[in-house]
Motif scaffolding. Structure first.
Motif, mmCIF file in Angstrom:
data_model
loop_
_atom_site.group_PDB
_atom_site.id
_atom_site.type_symbol
_atom_site.label_atom_id
_atom_site.label_comp_id
_atom_site.label_asym_id
_atom_site.label_seq_id
_atom_site.Cartn_x
_atom_site.Cartn_y
_atom_site.Cartn_z
ATOM 1 N N MET A 1 -10.566 -6.778 3.837
ATOM 2 C CA MET A 1 -9.145 -6.486 3.913
ATOM 3 C C MET A 1 -8.362 -7.644 3.314
ATOM 4 O O MET A 1 -8.752 -8.788 3.391
ATOM 5 N N GLU A 2 -7.254 -7.340 2.722
ATOM 6 C CA GLU A 2 -6.415 -8.346 2.092
ATOM 7 C C GLU A 2 -5.631 -9.134 3.130
ATOM 8 O O GLU A 2 -5.509 -8.725 4.275
ATOM 9 N N ASP A 3 -5.081 -10.273 2.688
ATOM 10 C CA ASP A 3 -4.222 -11.055 3.554
ATOM 11 C C ASP A 3 -2.987 -10.246 3.914
ATOM 12 O O ASP A 3 -2.563 -9.371 3.166
ATOM 13 N N LYS A 4 -2.400 -10.575 5.038
ATOM 14 C CA LYS A 4 -1.220 -9.866 5.523
ATOM 15 C C LYS A 4 -0.107 -9.840 4.466
ATOM 16 O O LYS A 4 0.575 -8.853 4.299
ATOM 17 N N GLU A 5 0.036 -10.932 3.710
ATOM 18 C CA GLU A 5 1.095 -11.030 2.710
ATOM 19 C C GLU A 5 0.862 -10.062 1.544
ATOM 20 O O GLU A 5 1.782 -9.715 0.838
ATOM 21 N N ASN A 6 -0.383 -9.660 1.334
ATOM 22 C CA ASN A 6 -0.704 -8.794 0.202
ATOM 23 C C ASN A 6 -0.780 -7.318 0.568
ATOM 24 O O ASN A 6 -1.078 -6.494 -0.285
ATOM 25 N N LEU A 7 -0.551 -6.999 1.809
ATOM 26 C CA LEU A 7 -0.565 -5.596 2.221
ATOM 27 C C LEU A 7 0.678 -4.894 1.685
ATOM 28 O O LEU A 7 1.742 -5.486 1.579
ATOM 29 N N TRP A 8 0.527 -3.625 1.349
ATOM 30 C CA TRP A 8 1.646 -2.848 0.828
ATOM 31 C C TRP A 8 2.431 -2.196 1.954
ATOM 32 O O TRP A 8 1.871 -1.710 2.927
ATOM 33 N N LYS A 9 3.733 -2.162 1.774
ATOM 34 C CA LYS A 9 4.596 -1.421 2.681
ATOM 35 C C LYS A 9 4.585 0.041 2.246
ATOM 36 O O LYS A 9 4.060 0.397 1.196
ATOM 37 N N ILE A 10 5.170 0.886 3.064
ATOM 38 C CA ILE A 10 5.163 2.328 2.820
ATOM 39 C C ILE A 10 5.756 2.676 1.459
ATOM 40 O O ILE A 10 5.230 3.531 0.741
ATOM 41 N N PRO B 1 -0.243 -3.420 11.907
ATOM 42 C CA PRO B 1 -0.313 -4.795 12.423
ATOM 43 C C PRO B 1 0.875 -5.116 13.331
ATOM 44 O O PRO B 1 2.014 -4.823 12.994
ATOM 45 N N GLY B 2 0.583 -5.665 14.454
ATOM 46 C CA GLY B 2 1.654 -6.145 15.333
ATOM 47 C C GLY B 2 2.231 -5.119 16.287
ATOM 48 O O GLY B 2 2.361 -5.381 17.456
ATOM 49 N N ASN B 3 2.599 -3.945 15.772
ATOM 50 C CA ASN B 3 3.195 -2.943 16.652
ATOM 51 C C ASN B 3 2.955 -1.547 16.081
ATOM 52 O O ASN B 3 2.497 -1.385 14.969
ATOM 53 N N LYS B 4 3.304 -0.541 16.824
ATOM 54 C CA LYS B 4 3.043 0.837 16.408
ATOM 55 C C LYS B 4 3.988 1.332 15.319
ATOM 56 O O LYS B 4 3.701 2.308 14.660
ATOM 57 N N ARG B 5 5.109 0.667 15.124
ATOM 58 C CA ARG B 5 6.086 1.138 14.146
ATOM 59 C C ARG B 5 5.809 0.647 12.737
ATOM 60 O O ARG B 5 6.177 1.295 11.774
ATOM 61 N N THR B 6 5.173 -0.498 12.618
ATOM 62 C CA THR B 6 4.899 -1.088 11.310
ATOM 63 C C THR B 6 3.675 -0.423 10.691
ATOM 64 O O THR B 6 2.634 -0.326 11.320
ATOM 65 N N ILE B 7 3.818 0.017 9.443
ATOM 66 C CA ILE B 7 2.696 0.607 8.722
ATOM 67 C C ILE B 7 2.477 -0.201 7.454
ATOM 68 O O ILE B 7 3.418 -0.472 6.716
ATOM 69 N N ARG B 8 1.234 -0.571 7.214
ATOM 70 C CA ARG B 8 0.864 -1.304 6.007
ATOM 71 C C ARG B 8 -0.405 -0.693 5.436
ATOM 72 O O ARG B 8 -1.167 -0.013 6.128
ATOM 73 N N PHE B 9 -0.626 -0.965 4.148
ATOM 74 C CA PHE B 9 -1.789 -0.434 3.448
ATOM 75 C C PHE B 9 -2.496 -1.561 2.715
ATOM 76 O O PHE B 9 -1.852 -2.372 2.049
ATOM 77 N N ASP B 10 -3.812 -1.576 2.818
ATOM 78 C CA ASP B 10 -4.619 -2.491 2.025
ATOM 79 C C ASP B 10 -4.732 -1.841 0.644
ATOM 80 O O ASP B 10 -5.261 -0.722 0.530
ATOM 81 N N LEU C 1 -6.591 1.691 -0.294
ATOM 82 C CA LEU C 1 -5.757 2.815 -0.726
ATOM 83 C C LEU C 1 -6.193 3.321 -2.100
ATOM 84 O O LEU C 1 -6.276 4.529 -2.327
ATOM 85 N N ARG C 2 -6.495 2.414 -3.015
ATOM 86 C CA ARG C 2 -6.975 2.820 -4.348
ATOM 87 C C ARG C 2 -8.284 3.603 -4.239
ATOM 88 O O ARG C 2 -8.454 4.628 -4.907
ATOM 89 N N ALA C 3 -9.197 3.111 -3.410
ATOM 90 C CA ALA C 3 -10.481 3.803 -3.227
ATOM 91 C C ALA C 3 -10.259 5.188 -2.616
ATOM 92 O O ALA C 3 -10.874 6.171 -3.046
#
Length: 66
Positions: free
Chosen positions: A1-10, A38-47, A51-53
């Protein structure tokens, strides 16, 4: 998995998949697409790599730049 800073937002994931954000939210709620909360149920992020795979397996191609 990528670093938190490199995760994509919705928004970035929706742009990559050429999909409406609301559609992507629905897919996340139904666990139809790999995502992180990460962190809470409202935040959504994508590796991006995951996602490409997933998109490749699903036969979804990124919209080509003009």
């Amino acid at each position: 998995m990528e670093d938190k800073e490199n995760l994509w937002k919705i928004r970035r994931a929706a742009e990559y998949l050429d999909m409406a954000e609301i559609t992507l939210y629905g897919k996340c709620e139904r666990n139809e697409i790999p995502h992180l909360r990460p962190g809470n149920k409202r935040t959504i992020r994508f590796d991006p790599d995951v996602l490409r795979a997933w998109a490749k397996i699903q036969g979804i191609r990124k919209k080509k730049a003009a």
